[in-house]
Design a protein around this motif. Structure first.
Motif, PDB file in Angstrom:
ATOM      1  N   TYR A  88      44.606  43.284  40.992  1.00 29.35           N
ATOM      2  CA  TYR A  88      45.685  42.822  40.285  1.00 29.35           C
ATOM      3  C   TYR A  88      45.414  42.621  38.648  1.00 29.35           C
TER       4      TYR A  88
ATOM      5  N   ARG B 169      40.643  41.050  42.501  1.00 29.86           N
ATOM      6  CA  ARG B 169      40.902  42.050  43.622  1.00 29.86           C
ATOM      7  C   ARG B 169      40.922  41.520  44.883  1.00 29.86           C
TER       8      ARG B 169
ATOM      9  N   GLU C 151      50.945  51.403  41.364  1.00 29.86           N
ATOM     10  CA  GLU C 151      51.165  50.276  40.558  1.00 29.86           C
ATOM     11  C   GLU C 151      52.494  49.678  40.833  1.00 29.86           C
TER      12      GLU C 151
ATOM     13  N   SER D 101      44.894  54.194  47.998  1.00 32.13           N
ATOM     14  CA  SER D 101      45.054  54.572  49.445  1.00 32.13           C
ATOM     15  C   SER D 101      43.751  54.524  50.475  1.00 32.13           C
TER      16      SER D 101
ATOM     17  N   ARG E  64      39.411  52.754  50.459  1.00 29.90           N
ATOM     18  CA  ARG E  64      38.548  51.458  50.082  1.00 29.90           C
ATOM     19  C   ARG E  64      37.676  51.926  48.613  1.00 29.90           C
TER      20      ARG E  64
ATOM     21  N   LYS F  85      42.921  44.188  50.992  1.00 32.33           N
ATOM     22  CA  LYS F  85      44.196  44.850  50.891  1.00 32.33           C
ATOM     23  C   LYS F  85      44.035  46.204  50.025  1.00 32.33           C
ATOM     24  N   ASN F  86      42.871  46.237  49.419  1.00 32.31           N
ATOM     25  CA  ASN F  86      42.596  47.609  48.928  1.00 32.31           C
ATOM     26  C   ASN F  86      43.467  47.475  47.438  1.00 32.31           C
ATOM     27  N   THR F  87      43.606  46.337  46.940  1.00 36.04           N
ATOM     28  CA  THR F  87      44.540  45.913  45.872  1.00 36.04           C
ATOM     29  C   THR F  87      43.743  45.299  44.513  1.00 36.04           C
TER      30      THR F  87
ATOM     31  N   SER G 155      50.306  44.855  40.190  1.00 33.54           N
ATOM     32  CA  SER G 155      49.231  45.193  41.299  1.00 33.54           C
ATOM     33  C   SER G 155      49.240  46.834  41.274  1.00 33.54           C
ATOM     34  N   CYS G 156      47.861  47.163  41.848  1.00 35.52           N
ATOM     35  CA  CYS G 156      47.388  48.447  41.961  1.00 35.52           C
ATOM     36  C   CYS G 156      46.636  48.547  43.410  1.00 35.52           C
ATOM     37  N   THR G 157      47.419  49.335  43.953  1.00 34.53           N
ATOM     38  CA  THR G 157      46.888  49.518  45.577  1.00 34.53           C
ATOM     39  C   THR G 157      46.442  51.198  45.731  1.00 34.53           C
TER      40      THR G 157
END
Length: 111
Positions: free
Chosen positions: A79, A71, A6, A25, A27, A75-77, A21-23
């Motif tokens: 929000y 989302r 985060e 590692s 998909r 970006k595999n993120t 943001s939450c990314t």
């Protein structure tokens, strides 16, 4: 083993905005619901918002109309856009997928 990171927390005045943001590692957001939780000192961790694989969303009553979860698959993120922030929104915010948790990011709403 998924990792969630985060970012975006900080200090903001009442009425202000922040975007968390939450990314991930990998998909994983394509297959699992992503949740934002928060925990204030002395309180239990509570669900704030969810975005499901199909795109449907859920919001806790306390944030409905002020927070938006979204989302970016490329970006595999995921929000969490937080507007009209109140002192009662002060907490550590955590990203969660299944049994995986991020480290948390502090949000403080104060003058």
């Amino acid at each position: 083993q998924a990792q969630l990171v985060e970012s975006g927390g900080g200090l903001v005045q009442p009425g202000g905005s922040l975007r968390l943001s939450c990314t991930a590692s990998g998909r994983i957001f394509s297959f699992y619901a992503v949740n934002w939780y928060r925990q204030a000192p002395g309180n239990e961790r509570g669900l704030v918002a969810t975005i499901r694989p199909g795109g449907s969303t859920y919001y806790a009553d306390s944030v409905k109309g002020r927070f938006t979860i979204s989302r970016d698959m490329a970006k595999n993120t995921v929000y969490l856009q937080m507007n009209s922030l109140k002192p009662s929104d002060t907490a550590v915010y955590y990203c969660n997928v299944e049994h995986f948790w991020g480290q948390g990011t502090q949000v403080t709403v104060s003058l």
